[in-house]
Design an enzyme around this catalytic site. Sequence first.
Site, PDB file in Angstrom:
ATOM      1  N   CYS A 276       0.798  -1.342  -0.152  1.00 57.14           N
ATOM      2  CA  CYS A 276       0.040   0.033  -0.174  1.00 57.14           C
ATOM      3  C   CYS A 276       1.081   1.080   0.034  1.00 57.14           C
ATOM      4  O   CYS A 276       1.445   1.469  -0.943  1.00 57.14           O
ATOM      5  CB  CYS A 276      -1.014   0.007   1.209  1.00 57.14           C
ATOM      6  SG  CYS A 276      -2.229   1.147   1.006  1.00 57.14           S
ATOM      7  N   HIS A 360      -3.787  -5.282  -0.097  1.00 57.05           N
ATOM      8  CA  HIS A 360      -3.862  -5.753   1.296  1.00 57.05           C
ATOM      9  C   HIS A 360      -3.625  -7.289   1.159  1.00 57.05           C
ATOM     10  O   HIS A 360      -4.917  -7.838   1.229  1.00 57.05           O
ATOM     11  CB  HIS A 360      -4.830  -5.190   1.987  1.00 57.05           C
ATOM     12  CG  HIS A 360      -4.361  -3.579   2.478  1.00 57.05           C
ATOM     13  ND1 HIS A 360      -3.748  -3.570   3.562  1.00 57.05           N
ATOM     14  CD2 HIS A 360      -4.680  -2.547   1.730  1.00 57.05           C
ATOM     15  CE1 HIS A 360      -3.591  -1.999   3.721  1.00 57.05           C
ATOM     16  NE2 HIS A 360      -4.193  -1.459   2.702  1.00 57.05           N
ATOM     17  N   GLU A 362      -3.012  -9.369   3.462  1.00 61.78           N
ATOM     18  CA  GLU A 362      -3.271 -10.012   4.746  1.00 61.78           C
ATOM     19  C   GLU A 362      -4.799 -10.435   4.866  1.00 61.78           C
ATOM     20  O   GLU A 362      -4.960 -10.958   5.971  1.00 61.78           O
ATOM     21  CB  GLU A 362      -2.737  -8.982   5.754  1.00 61.78           C
ATOM     22  CG  GLU A 362      -3.755  -7.854   6.263  1.00 61.78           C
ATOM     23  CD  GLU A 362      -3.953  -6.851   5.447  1.00 61.78           C
ATOM     24  OE1 GLU A 362      -5.034  -6.143   5.108  1.00 61.78           O
ATOM     25  OE2 GLU A 362      -3.166  -6.689   4.235  1.00 61.78           O
TER      26      GLU A 362
END
Length: 386
Positions: A276, A360, A362
């Site tokens: 990011c 992202h 995760e």
Amino acid sequence: MTHTAPPPGATAALVLADGTVLWGRGIGATGRAIGEVCFNTSMTGYQEIMTDPSYAGQIVTFTFPHIGNVGANPEDIETGTSAARGLVLRDDITEPSNWRATRDFDDWLQSFGLIGIAGVDTRALTRRIRDAGAPTGVVIHAPDGKFDIPAALAEAKAWPGLEGMDLAKDVSCTQTYRWDETRWALATGYGKLENPKRKVVAIDFGAKRNILRCLASAGCEVTVLPATATAEDVLGHAPDGVFLANGPGDPAATGTYAVPTIKALLDNGLPIFGICLGHQMLALALGGRTEKMARGHRGANHPVKDLTTGKVEITSQNHGFQVVPESLPNTVEVTHVSLFDGSNEGLRLKDRPVFSVQYHPEASPGPQDSHYLFQRFVDLIDAQKR
């Protein structure tokens, strides 16, 4: 969409800088908050979204109508303090119906000081943002039904916007700390890393907790440093690799102090992984350029193609700035692209163990298609150590 007087029963308003006033019912804390009004298309993970540091300075419009149906709990947060400024909903917050819920979402919003409005035509607002860009807005929750709309409009018009704004320093940690908590599992909850195989320093521009958990789950002992850390600070921990975290605001503004650090780390030859804002500032350190997007990417359903494998992954995203790939030197290879608009979603260096992605991986919230990137990072570390 524009009204000058509150309708009967209105306890909240969203005042946009162009003079538009949207009326509704107040939720969460009382008071007023100003920010950039954006929209998020995620169907799940509203608690993670509201605590994602990358949403600093923003008021989030949820396109999914049923917000609150899984309640809230102390586990599904990405930072200990609220990051977003407020939220906009179509329907009233629903009653929690989930075995993990420990409190009502409205009660949770109040505890975090987050101000919201329900009863808004979020489809119309989303179309407005899509067609005209993200506006500045002031969200007001006034249970007494009294509103100073001219003052809110003046405040919205005066707000400078996110371009040129460094927000990373506001959400970054202020002291160094260690992280050893691993990813959540159904039977056991969060775990703890017992036998780390690698040492990673994470520079915190607004790091989400689940990113740190993914690093720990990949066998990395993580030391987290503030956004203003120097290369000497990083190297003083003798890491095997460096992680550049996500975060809010304009990357060019944060880059005034972060880019020199990243440049020095690149010269050192350590494996580096950015996500990011970390992706954007890595690009700046490599001589590239970033720019504000008209509407940004925010949701958990964004298709991205990995050009190195040909695979398409569904990703979680939250960014209003993008890397301009044409500005990158020929030592950089574009590795990922958005299948929505063709914008840059990843890069890697051809001559060094360095890569980054815009989205992202995760998966908090969002699908887990991109977890492989953490393994890709530790593989680079292990190759470097051999």
